[in-house]
Design an enzyme around this catalytic site. Structure first.
Site, PDB file in Angstrom:
ATOM      1  N   CYS A 133      13.164  -8.911  -3.861  1.00 44.61           N
ATOM      2  CA  CYS A 133      12.155  -8.947  -2.790  1.00 44.61           C
ATOM      3  C   CYS A 133      11.236 -10.153  -2.966  1.00 44.61           C
ATOM      4  CB  CYS A 133      11.346  -7.654  -2.774  1.00 44.61           C
ATOM      5  SG  CYS A 133       9.930  -7.725  -1.653  1.00 44.61           S
ATOM      6  N   CYS A 144       7.585  -9.189  -3.666  1.00 45.23           N
ATOM      7  CA  CYS A 144       7.427  -8.666  -5.030  1.00 45.23           C
ATOM      8  C   CYS A 144       7.390  -9.828  -6.025  1.00 45.23           C
ATOM      9  CB  CYS A 144       8.564  -7.705  -5.382  1.00 45.23           C
ATOM     10  SG  CYS A 144       8.434  -6.074  -4.616  1.00 45.23           S
ATOM     11  N   ASP A 180      -0.016 -17.852   4.394  1.00 41.96           N
ATOM     12  CA  ASP A 180       1.343 -17.901   4.936  1.00 41.96           C
ATOM     13  C   ASP A 180       1.872 -19.342   4.855  1.00 41.96           C
ATOM     14  OD1 ASP A 180       3.029 -15.888   7.088  1.00 41.96           O
ATOM     15  OD2 ASP A 180       3.587 -18.010   7.004  1.00 41.96           O
ATOM     16  N   HIS A 206       6.201  -1.713  -3.656  1.00 39.87           N
ATOM     17  CA  HIS A 206       7.200  -2.118  -2.669  1.00 39.87           C
ATOM     18  C   HIS A 206       7.413  -1.011  -1.647  1.00 39.87           C
ATOM     19  CE1 HIS A 206      10.572  -4.342  -0.977  1.00 39.87           C
ATOM     20  NE2 HIS A 206      11.105  -3.146  -0.776  1.00 39.87           N
ATOM     21  N   ASN A 218       4.694  -6.714  11.770  1.00 42.85           N
ATOM     22  CA  ASN A 218       6.016  -6.733  12.391  1.00 42.85           C
ATOM     23  C   ASN A 218       6.888  -5.721  11.662  1.00 42.85           C
ATOM     24  OD1 ASN A 218       5.275  -8.873  14.102  1.00 42.85           O
ATOM     25  ND2 ASN A 218       5.759 -10.385  12.525  1.00 42.85           N
ATOM     26  N   HIS A 251       9.125  -6.264   2.966  1.00 42.66           N
ATOM     27  CA  HIS A 251       8.062  -5.699   2.115  1.00 42.66           C
ATOM     28  C   HIS A 251       6.858  -5.575   3.044  1.00 42.66           C
ATOM     29  CE1 HIS A 251       5.881  -5.640  -2.008  1.00 42.66           C
ATOM     30  NE2 HIS A 251       4.920  -5.474  -1.104  1.00 42.66           N
ATOM     31  N   HIS A 303       3.764  -5.780   5.108  1.00 45.15           N
ATOM     32  CA  HIS A 303       2.696  -6.780   5.061  1.00 45.15           C
ATOM     33  C   HIS A 303       1.987  -6.846   6.394  1.00 45.15           C
ATOM     34  CE1 HIS A 303       6.396  -8.808   6.354  1.00 45.15           C
ATOM     35  NE2 HIS A 303       5.622  -9.613   7.087  1.00 45.15           N
ATOM     36  N   HIS A 355      -0.283  -9.549   8.772  1.00 49.29           N
ATOM     37  CA  HIS A 355      -0.717 -10.927   9.011  1.00 49.29           C
ATOM     38  C   HIS A 355      -2.177 -10.878   9.472  1.00 49.29           C
ATOM     39  CE1 HIS A 355       3.490 -12.591   9.280  1.00 49.29           C
ATOM     40  NE2 HIS A 355       3.749 -11.346   9.608  1.00 49.29           N
TER      41      HIS A 355
HETATM   42  P1  AMP Z   1       7.387 -11.326   9.057  1.00 51.05           P
HETATM   43  O1  AMP Z   1       8.166 -12.233   9.944  1.00 51.05           O
HETATM   44  O2  AMP Z   1       6.405 -10.457   9.780  1.00 51.05           O
HETATM   45  O3  AMP Z   1       8.288 -10.549   8.137  1.00 51.05           O
HETATM   46  O4  AMP Z   1       6.464 -12.258   8.177  1.00 51.05           O
HETATM   47  C1  AMP Z   1       6.890 -12.894   7.012  1.00 51.05           C
HETATM   48  C2  AMP Z   1       5.964 -14.032   6.791  1.00 51.05           C
HETATM   49  O5  AMP Z   1       6.135 -14.503   5.477  1.00 51.05           O
HETATM   50  C3  AMP Z   1       6.229 -15.229   7.736  1.00 51.05           C
HETATM   51  O6  AMP Z   1       5.067 -15.512   8.500  1.00 51.05           O
HETATM   52  C4  AMP Z   1       6.575 -16.360   6.775  1.00 51.05           C
HETATM   53  O7  AMP Z   1       6.086 -17.606   7.176  1.00 51.05           O
HETATM   54  C5  AMP Z   1       5.933 -15.884   5.490  1.00 51.05           C
HETATM   55  N1  AMP Z   1       6.539 -16.417   4.275  1.00 51.05           N
HETATM   56  C6  AMP Z   1       7.849 -16.464   3.956  1.00 51.05           C
HETATM   57  N2  AMP Z   1       8.020 -16.986   2.728  1.00 51.05           N
HETATM   58  C7  AMP Z   1       6.784 -17.274   2.264  1.00 51.05           C
HETATM   59  C8  AMP Z   1       6.285 -17.829   1.050  1.00 51.05           C
HETATM   60  N3  AMP Z   1       7.101 -18.211   0.048  1.00 51.05           N
HETATM   61  N4  AMP Z   1       4.955 -17.987   0.908  1.00 51.05           N
HETATM   62  C9  AMP Z   1       4.114 -17.627   1.901  1.00 51.05           C
HETATM   63  N5  AMP Z   1       4.513 -17.074   3.061  1.00 51.05           N
HETATM   64  C10 AMP Z   1       5.837 -16.907   3.246  1.00 51.05           C
END
Ligand code: AMP
Length: 114
Positions: free
Chosen positions: A4, A7, A30, A46, A87, A98, A100, A102
């Site tokens: 993950c 994680c 992000d 998780h 989302n 995982h 989250h 925004h």
């Molecule tokens: P979601 O599309 O709602 O699952 O959001 C996942 C978010 O994680 C997206 O906005 C990505 O830009 C962000 N993301 C993916 N990888 C990373 C990373 N290594 N560091 C920071 N944000 C990330």
């Protein structure tokens, strides 16, 4: 969850720009921001998505929403306002499995969402 992404970020195995942390929650910038401020807030446990929120673990979600106004104030957009988004699943376009939230601020958002 060995594979993950979030994680691994929580454990420091993948670098992130930390905005906030405590014993239940980790928040970081992000990597592809959709606003001048775009923070991802995750529980340290998780949970694959919002579908896994239960009475036993919902304290993590409550903690995340306690942290939201703190971060907004710290980053200076609490008074102006902001958007919090989760989302979930395929239709919700969830890309990281995982749970989250925004937290986005620093610009005016449109509504209805696309
Ligand atoms: P979601 O599309 O709602 O699952 O959001 C996942 C978010 O994680 C997206 O906005 C990505 O830009 C962000 N993301 C993916 N990888 C990373 C990373 N290594 N560091 C920071 N944000 C990330």
């Amino acid at each position: 969850m060995n594979d993950c992404l979030f994680c691994k970020i929580i454990k420091g195995e993948i670098p992130s720009t930390k905005v906030y942390e405590d014993d239940m929650v980790y928040a970081f910038r992000d990597i592809a921001p959709q606003a001048p401020h775009h923070v991802v807030i995750v529980p340290r446990i998780h949970l694959a998505s919002a579908n896994e929120i239960t009475p036993e673990n919902s304290k993590y979600v409550a903690k995340i929403f306690e942290v939201v106004p703190k971060i907004a104030k710290e980053l200076g957009f609490d008074e102006r306002g902001y958007r919090v988004v989760n989302n979930c699943g395929e239709d919700g376009l969830q890309s990281v499995k995982h749970l989250h939230f925004h937290l986005m601020g620093g610009r005016k958002f449109s509504w209805p969402a696309g």
